[in-house]
Structure formats: C-alpha cells, structure tokens
Scaffold this active site. Structure first.
Site, mmCIF file in Angstrom:
data_model
loop_
_atom_site.group_PDB
_atom_site.id
_atom_site.type_symbol
_atom_site.label_atom_id
_atom_site.label_comp_id
_atom_site.label_asym_id
_atom_site.label_seq_id
_atom_site.Cartn_x
_atom_site.Cartn_y
_atom_site.Cartn_z
ATOM 1 N N SER A 3 0.833 -1.195 0.000
ATOM 2 C CA SER A 3 0.000 0.000 0.000
ATOM 3 C C SER A 3 0.872 1.250 0.000
ATOM 4 C CB SER A 3 -0.954 -0.047 1.193
ATOM 5 O OG SER A 3 -1.976 0.906 1.069
ATOM 6 N N ASP A 36 -10.494 -3.033 -4.786
ATOM 7 C CA ASP A 36 -9.566 -2.071 -4.207
ATOM 8 C C ASP A 36 -9.587 -0.803 -5.045
ATOM 9 O OD1 ASP A 36 -7.454 -0.697 -3.088
ATOM 10 O OD2 ASP A 36 -5.984 -2.296 -3.340
ATOM 11 N N HIS A 82 -8.104 -4.975 -0.748
ATOM 12 C CA HIS A 82 -6.896 -4.363 -0.212
ATOM 13 C C HIS A 82 -6.593 -4.991 1.150
ATOM 14 C CE1 HIS A 82 -4.065 -0.974 -0.440
ATOM 15 N NE2 HIS A 82 -4.160 -0.898 0.876
#
Length: 379
Positions: free
Chosen positions: A204, A299, A329
C-alpha cells in the site's frame, strides 16, 4: 482556511472536484454491508464479516490518534482464525529481533526476521515497508506479511517503522525509507546479510515507498536492489480512475479513507505534484531493477497497479503484475484465513528467490544531464 475549503483545495489536484466523498456515504441511519462491492469470494466475505463484528469506526471521521486504535484487518484475521479453530496461525520463522537502526538524522525502529533455512554464508535480505496510508499501522500490524515474505523467499526481512503524518508530514516517511535502504546496504555485514542480494518490498503506502527507495538508490548512486515487490501500491494522485469509482465504498479501504490519508500526510496540495507521490504521472521509472506488482480486485488502488505496469514497461523496466480476483486491499497478510493470500505470498516469494539467483545487473549508468542526484544520507 476552513475545513471545507482546505478539503476542496487538496482534492482538486486529484481530479475530485466534482466527485466528493458525500456521494459515496450511505444514507444516514443505515449500516454499510461488510462487503459493499458484492464481489468478495466466500473466504474474503467471511473475513470482512468478522471485521464488521469488531465494529471499527470510519477512519475518515477520526483523529489520527483515534484511527490508530481502531480494529484492523490484521485483528480480524486473528479473530477469524480462532473462529476456524486455528489457534496458532503465525508462520514459523527462525527468529525475530527488534532493533534500532543508527540512521541519521532520525534513528529508526525495525524488526529483523530470520528464516529457518540455514545458510553457509551471508543471507539474502528484504527491506520491507508496511502500509497504513503513511499515517496509521506499524510493524506489528503487518507482522504476518513480513513473516510470510521471510518464509516464502528464504531471506531475512527487515521491517521498518518509519515516521508518519500528521506528526511528520511528507516527505518524512519517504526520507526514512531511503535512509533505511542505505543503512541495509552499508550495514549488511552487521546482521549477516548478503549486500549483493538485497530486495525491497512494501504494501500500500509502503509499496509506494518501496518503488521510491529504488529510485533513490539509482539517483544517489547506491547499489540497486535485486528486485522490488510492490503490493497494491499507491501509484498516483488520480482518485477518479474506474477502480476508485467502482470500489469507492470498499472495505477495508475506501476512497474517503484515502482522502483522509492525503490530508494527514501532505503539507499542501503542492505535495501532490511531487514525483514521489505521483509515480504514474511524474516519476522517472527507467533504469530500475525488476518490479513485482500485486493487486487486489476489490480495491480503489487496483488501477494504479495496471497503470504502473504500463509505465514501467514504457520505461524499459522489467515488470510482472498480477491481480487477484475476489479479494480486497490488505489481503496479502491474511494467509491464515485466505487461500489467495497464500497464493500471492508464494508467487512473490518465488519471484524474489528467482531475482536473488539471477546474475548481477550492470550499473544503472550515469544520471542524465539536467538531473541532479539526490544527496546521500549520512549514516
């Protein structure tokens, strides 16, 4: 500047002037389903339902301090593992050690994971950056991801606790990632790591840091990592891509949360014009080591992965990208309860092993005219 005008100013560079978070919030008094997308596979849906039972509050409505105390998907993984009678879900590694890196100007806390595999000499090393939007989470939150990379790659993993906003705003986390990689290169022998077999990985926001650390190594003249593994990275500043629109309400990451992360990490809208924040639009991605990109279907950042792959290819950088359907995610570290997390970990681990075994890459070459190399951090 009042809160409303500041929000508008921040979002304009992201293409959100006509796409405010108000349009993605549920009507007052209604409950958001555990899987708003309706696309999660059965294992992922069950995990999201467990997360919902932990009752996390919407991060975008909280202060950073309160947001850091909210239940995370990692907490839901532990709870779901117990529901499945898995009382020992953690991956087995050789050992782990918390340590302080003597980085300058700020010492960094890190955790070193050692594999069970016995080596006759120095051990390959992965420098790993956790996620959390540069604002929340830490090395404990992402412990399972680091352990999995250690097991699947057979390498040591050095997980970095970098500084976060709003206490330390951009480029604080990015600077910390750079000095952490430089420390690993220069101090490999002190932890019995092989300085010729170092990789960078991140998830991320940490996936963004991983790519940026590789760019920094190129521009500062440091030895390049053998490979970069970037898992559902923040790649750009366009929050109006098809995946942002389709999964604006997704769990555990949605568009209002990303807006909140931006507000809490950046100093002003001008930061969004920086190549470190806008890898897709402004960064030079040439002359970099091979890149592994992993994305989740459900996501807002899914299209960032696809667009990054295209830009890496156009720049001549070797890249492989894989999107896992039916998961969200943060799925990567959920291997105790998600089959696709195990598959993704195995894929990334195998690619990292392959990169470690490959012949050494030639130097990146001189910096093109007109580009000034970044100053090397003092160590």
């Amino acid at each position: 500047m009042n809160n409303l005008s500041r929000r508008g100013a921040l979002m304009l560079p992201l293409g959100l002037a006509a796409f405010t978070s108000a349009c993605v919030q549920p009507p007052s008094g209604t409950m958001m389903p555990a899987d708003p997308s309706g696309r999660a596979d059965p294992e992922m849906r069950a995990l999201l339902e467990t997360l919902a039972r932990l009752n996390p509050q919407p991060i975008e409505t909280l202060s950073a301090a309160d947001a850091r105390r909210q239940p995370s998907l990692a907490d839901a993984v532990k709870a779901r593992a117990l529901e499945l009678s898995n009382t020992n879900p953690m991956r087995v590694i050789g050992s782990q050690q918390d340590m302080t890196l003597n980085t300058v100007p700020n010492p960094l806390i890190a955790r070193l994971y050692r594999p069970v595999v016995n080596y006759s000499g120095p051990v390959p090393l992965i420098v790993y950056f956790h996620g959390g939007g540069w604002v929340i989470a830490n090395i404990d939150t992402y412990d399972e991801s680091a352990r999995a990379l250690c097991v699947e790659s057979g390498a040591m993993v050095l997980s970095i606790n970098y500084r976060q906003g709003p206490e330390v705003r951009f480029p604080g986390a990015h600077d910390d990632a750079n000095v952490a990689y430089a420390w690993a290169v220069r101090n490999a022998a002190s932890i019995n790591a092989d300085p010729n077999k170092i990789a960078i990985a991140g998830e991320s926001a940490g996936g963004n840091l991983a790519i940026n650390a590789a760019i920094y190594a190129r521009d500062a003249g440091l030895p390049a990592p053998k490979v970069v593994a970037s898992i559902y990275p923040v790649g750009g500043v366009d929050l109006n891509t098809p995946s942002y629109q389709q999964f604006a309400n997704a769990k555990p990451l949605n568009k209002p949360m990303i807006e909140w992360f931006v507000r809490n990490y950046t100093r002003s809208p001008q930061d969004l014009q920086d190549p470190r924040m806008d890898l897709i639009g402004k960064a030079d991605l040439s002359r970099l080591p091979p890149v592994i990109l992993v994305n989740a279907e459900i996501d807002p950042l899914a299209d960032d992965g696809v667009r990054l792959e295209r830009k890496f290819r156009a720049a001549g950088t070797p890249v492989i990208q894989r999107t896992y359907p039916g998961v969200t995610h943060e799925f990567f570290g959920a291997d105790p309860v998600l089959t696709k997390a195990k598959e993704a970990q195995s894929f990334v681990g195998a690619e990292i092993r392959r990169a470690f075994d490959a012949p050494a890459l030639p130097p990146a070459g001189p910096v093109p005219r007109g580009r000034q190399p970044m100053r090397r951090p003092a160590m």
